[in-house]
Motif scaffolding. Structure first.
Motif, PDB file in Angstrom:
ATOM      1  N   UNK A 149       0.843  -1.195   0.000  1.00  0.00           N
ATOM      2  CA  UNK A 149       0.000   0.000   0.000  1.00  0.00           C
ATOM      3  C   UNK A 149       0.881   1.250   0.000  1.00  0.00           C
ATOM      4  N   UNK A 150       1.916   1.245   0.853  1.00  0.00           N
ATOM      5  CA  UNK A 150       2.828   2.398   0.899  1.00  0.00           C
ATOM      6  C   UNK A 150       3.514   2.590  -0.449  1.00  0.00           C
ATOM      7  N   UNK A 151       3.976   1.463  -1.056  1.00  0.00           N
ATOM      8  CA  UNK A 151       4.662   1.567  -2.351  1.00  0.00           C
ATOM      9  C   UNK A 151       3.730   2.135  -3.411  1.00  0.00           C
ATOM     10  N   UNK A 152       2.482   1.653  -3.423  1.00  0.00           N
ATOM     11  CA  UNK A 152       1.535   2.110  -4.445  1.00  0.00           C
ATOM     12  C   UNK A 152       1.230   3.586  -4.273  1.00  0.00           C
ATOM     13  N   UNK A 153       0.996   4.005  -3.013  1.00  0.00           N
ATOM     14  CA  UNK A 153       0.744   5.434  -2.767  1.00  0.00           C
ATOM     15  C   UNK A 153       1.976   6.248  -3.139  1.00  0.00           C
ATOM     16  N   UNK A 154       3.165   5.721  -2.789  1.00  0.00           N
ATOM     17  CA  UNK A 154       4.409   6.427  -3.083  1.00  0.00           C
ATOM     18  C   UNK A 154       4.622   6.600  -4.569  1.00  0.00           C
ATOM     19  N   UNK A 155       4.251   5.571  -5.336  1.00  0.00           N
ATOM     20  CA  UNK A 155       4.474   5.644  -6.770  1.00  0.00           C
ATOM     21  C   UNK A 155       3.553   6.659  -7.430  1.00  0.00           C
ATOM     22  N   UNK A 156       2.414   6.968  -6.768  1.00  0.00           N
ATOM     23  CA  UNK A 156       1.499   7.968  -7.327  1.00  0.00           C
ATOM     24  C   UNK A 156       1.666   9.325  -6.660  1.00  0.00           C
ATOM     25  N   UNK A 157       2.662   9.417  -5.759  1.00  0.00           N
ATOM     26  CA  UNK A 157       2.825  10.654  -5.011  1.00  0.00           C
ATOM     27  C   UNK A 157       3.274  11.797  -5.924  1.00  0.00           C
ATOM     28  N   UNK A 158       2.997  13.043  -5.469  1.00  0.00           N
ATOM     29  CA  UNK A 158       3.440  14.206  -6.241  1.00  0.00           C
ATOM     30  C   UNK A 158       4.893  14.534  -5.938  1.00  0.00           C
ATOM     31  N   UNK A 159       5.458  13.898  -4.904  1.00  0.00           N
ATOM     32  CA  UNK A 159       6.844  14.186  -4.522  1.00  0.00           C
ATOM     33  C   UNK A 159       7.785  13.378  -5.402  1.00  0.00           C
ATOM     34  N   UNK A 160       8.621  14.052  -6.229  1.00  0.00           N
ATOM     35  CA  UNK A 160       9.393  13.322  -7.253  1.00  0.00           C
ATOM     36  C   UNK A 160      10.378  12.315  -6.680  1.00  0.00           C
ATOM     37  N   UNK A 161      11.071  12.649  -5.580  1.00  0.00           N
ATOM     38  CA  UNK A 161      12.074  11.720  -5.049  1.00  0.00           C
ATOM     39  C   UNK A 161      11.421  10.453  -4.530  1.00  0.00           C
TER      40      UNK A 161
END
Lengths: 344, 333
Positions: A149-161
């Motif tokens: 879940x964290x990875x999926x949210x992270x991959x769609x995050x607006x934060x580029x890094x």
């Protein structure tokens, strides 16, 4: 037209008989059903020797688990299977169901490991067979899920890094075979930690399966996230929700609901993948077959029957679970159509 | 929120709020990697192993069962890895081609009007995809090496073709002066001549093909079913023949749905070829495993295997994406 169809069906029935007849002949009619070695030798080539299963079923199912303690392994397996069956029953999808599932899983692990309530401790290297397969696939999936879940949210995050870190992890893990990661767990993991720290092989393998499964689960969850219309997040923002509130209360529940059938199918994939750990010498179902027949000169020649037995155990679990996923998919589609159909 | 009239302080604060956690995260990730690498070096030093890829030039010292190149144990380890890589490609590429053909046939069979064919294909798909590939591979290898007749009583399914415990022998096209078909023949207890495929290779090829084919079959079926019946009816109303409908209407539309999913299956197949180590087919994983056990260079060997698979995956994805842009709807992106 009708007559041609009948002719076609008849041809298929005849063809099926030509294939099925030798199989029934071998597997049922001429088969030896009890653990009778001379009878099995006599029937060799003519009929199956299911006696090898009668003779070896405990080792096939529970591996090297101490013989006198195998009732514990059996009970643990029954607990986990009951838990899985409970999961198929919609009425138990509530706090009570989750709590009792957690209790059952913990009880199964305690039964296997021992050391509590007067049960003698059994080291993990003696665990084997079906309970090990079930525990590794369930443990791996449960650990993978929050990470995914964290990875999926992270991959769609607006934060580029953050986004690129998650993307790199997912693509890297999905690009290499599981077996190379298992070698990593078996050979390299001890070297990755300071010399004073020692972790048992079983948790190492479960962690590896979890890290591997998480990359695939993350993609399934991402697909679910993408299916949620942007207006949902906009509405939540307009109501003054913070980013985490919006994810936890609005987006994730809907996304996970959409992704649920695919998530269950992913579990089937992980269940099948656990067979690979027999290569790094943990004797789950596939590995248990090798140790129960490979070391016995008398029964070694009846490997085929052993393979068919183990394959059918895998098949029952995988087919059952993917059937459940399919029925859930149908129901979800039905309810979505019902809710979006303006005519109703 | 991002209005140009916002005070400079608020903008700065927002930028800081965005970047500080990210930089911390990156630092944590890099720190973790550094810590792990440090531990590896420390542990290797404790065991007296020198880190680095210099060992690739040392003599390998192990035999490899089958090889496309000339290979002897006295050659360097990197050459052994190359042999392994070529063996992986040698089994994965034909499996991809065969699985695509077989998968398409099974997928079409599941859409057939013949209920018998439909049922047979359904049983095949449901039985193969619910059993672990490793188990299928071991079972297939067992059948090939234990249940087939011995070489001296080999089967002749076709003239010039011999199937036995020592593998499948096909006629080979040999040119020594004059070109001719060389047929395999029985000599003593073994089979000589012809083009030989070992049981290890056959087992890996057959199981990879079948396993991928049932997944491809489902993709093909889904792709064809995604073509709406209205388009087919319209084509029929225009007087198109069934073959024309298939060629000009169904296939171009279905391929759009099929190709991306097919790419995934090709990637899976290539990765699954790593299971060859279980039956002793000398693919890249199996070679790496042997040299790992021999040299103790766990870290380097695993890194090499992972890099090679990453490259193979990237290459496959690249080729399939090129093809995908050809079949994709023009102007839709």
């Amino acid at each position: 037209m009708k007559r041609r169809l009948h002719l076609g069906t008849a041809a298929w029935i005849i063809l099926a008989l030509i294939i099925l007849w030798p199989v029934t002949n071998w597997g049922l009619i001429h088969a030896v059903w009890h653990a009778d070695l001379p009878a099995c030798r006599e029937a060799r080539g003519l009929g199956a020797c299911w006696g090898v299963i009668a003779e070896k079923h405990r080792m096939l199912l529970f591996g090297r688990y101490p013989f006198d303690e195998q009732w514990r392994a059996c009970l643990a397996t029954l607990l986990i299977v009951t838990m899985l069956l409970m999961g198929c029953w919609r009425r138990l999808w509530n706090r009570f169901g989750v709590a009792s599932a957690a209790v059952m899983l913990a009880a199964a692990v305690c039964l296997m490991a021992g050391g509590v309530a007067g049960l003698s401790p059994v080291p993990t290297k003696e665990w084997g067979g079906l309970p090990l397969t079930l525990l590794i696939s369930l443990g791996g999936t449960l650990l993978a899920f929050p990470f995914a879940i964290l990875l999926a949210l992270g991959r769609r995050s607006a934060l580029p890094l953050l986004r690129s870190l998650c993307t790199i992890y997912i693509e890297l893990v999905r690009g290499v075979p599981l077996i190379s990661l298992l070698f990593l767990a078996a050979f390299l993991f001890p070297m990755l930690l300071p010399p004073s720290v020692h972790i048992d092989i079983l948790p190492r393998v479960i962690l590896t399966i979890a890290g591997f499964g998480a990359a695939y689960l993350a993609e399934v969850i991402r697909a679910g996230l993408q299916a949620i219309p942007a207006s949902q997040a906009e509405a939540a923002r307009a109501l003054g929700m913070r980013e985490w509130q919006l994810n936890v209360y609005i987006i994730l529940p809907q996304a996970l609901r959409t992704a649920l059938p695919a998530l269950v199918n992913n579990f089937v994939g992980i269940f099948k993948d656990t067979s690979l750990i027999s290569i790094v010498s943990l004797h789950e179902l596939t590995g248990a077959l090798a140790i129960s027949l490979g070391g016995d000169a008398d029964w070694r020649s009846f490997y085929l029957e052993g393979y068919l037995f183990v394959a059918s155990v895998y098949w029952v679990f995988c087919f059952g679970i993917s059937r459940f996923a399919r029925s859930m998919e149908k129901r979800l589609q039905g309810s979505r159509q019902a809710s979006s159909d303006p005519q109703r | 929120m991002d209005s140009p009239h916002a005070p400079a302080g608020a903008k700065l604060r927002k930028a800081l709020r965005q970047w500080i956690p990210q930089i911390l995260l990156l630092a944590a990730a890099l720190g973790l990697l550094w810590w792990l690498g440090h531990n590896v070096l420390e542990n290797m030093r404790a065991r007296g192993i020198q880190a680095g890829f210099g060992f690739l030039k040392e003599p390998a010292g192990f035999e490899i069962g089958e090889s496309l190149l000339d290979y002897t144990p006295s050659q360097a380890i990197w050459r052994a890895f190359l042999v392994g890589l070529l063996n992986t490609i040698r089994v994965a590429l034909p499996a991809i081609v065969l699985a695509t053909i077989l998968g398409t046939l099974i997928g079409l069979g599941r859409l057939s009007q013949q209920s018998g064919l439909r049922a047979a294909c359904g049983v095949l798909v449901e039985s193969l995809r619910n059993i672990p590939l490793l188990l299928q591979l071991l079972l297939c290898y067992f059948v090939l090496t234990s249940l087939l007749p011995e070489a001296s009583t080999a089967w002749h399914p076709l003239p010039g073709v011999m199937l036995s415990q020592s593998g499948l022998f096909l006629p080979a096209w040999r040119c020594e002066g004059a070109c001719h078909w060389e047929l395999p023949r029985l000599e003593g207890f073994g089979i000589e001549g012809g083009f030989a495929l070992t049981p290890e290779y056959l087992a890996v090829l057959i199981t990879l093909t079948l396993y991928a084919a049932v997944f491809i079959a489902e993709i093909v079926r889904g792709g064809i079913q995604s073509v709406s019946i209205g388009k087919i009816n319209a084509a029929r109303a225009l007087g198109m023949k069934p073959t024309q409908i298939l060629r000009y209407i169904v296939l171009p539309l279905a391929l759009r749905a099929i190709v991306p999913a097919l790419t995934n299956q090709y990637l899976n197949l290539t990765k699954n070829s790593s299971l060859a180590v279980a039956v002793g087919y000398p693919d890249i994983v199996s070679v790496a495993n042997t040299s790992l056990n021999q040299s103790g260079r766990a870290f380097e060997c695993i890194v090499i295997v992972m890099l090679i698979y990453l490259c193979l995956s990237l290459l496959t994805a690249l080729l399939m994406n090129l093809y995908n842009t050809r079949v994709a709807l023009k102007g839709s992106q």
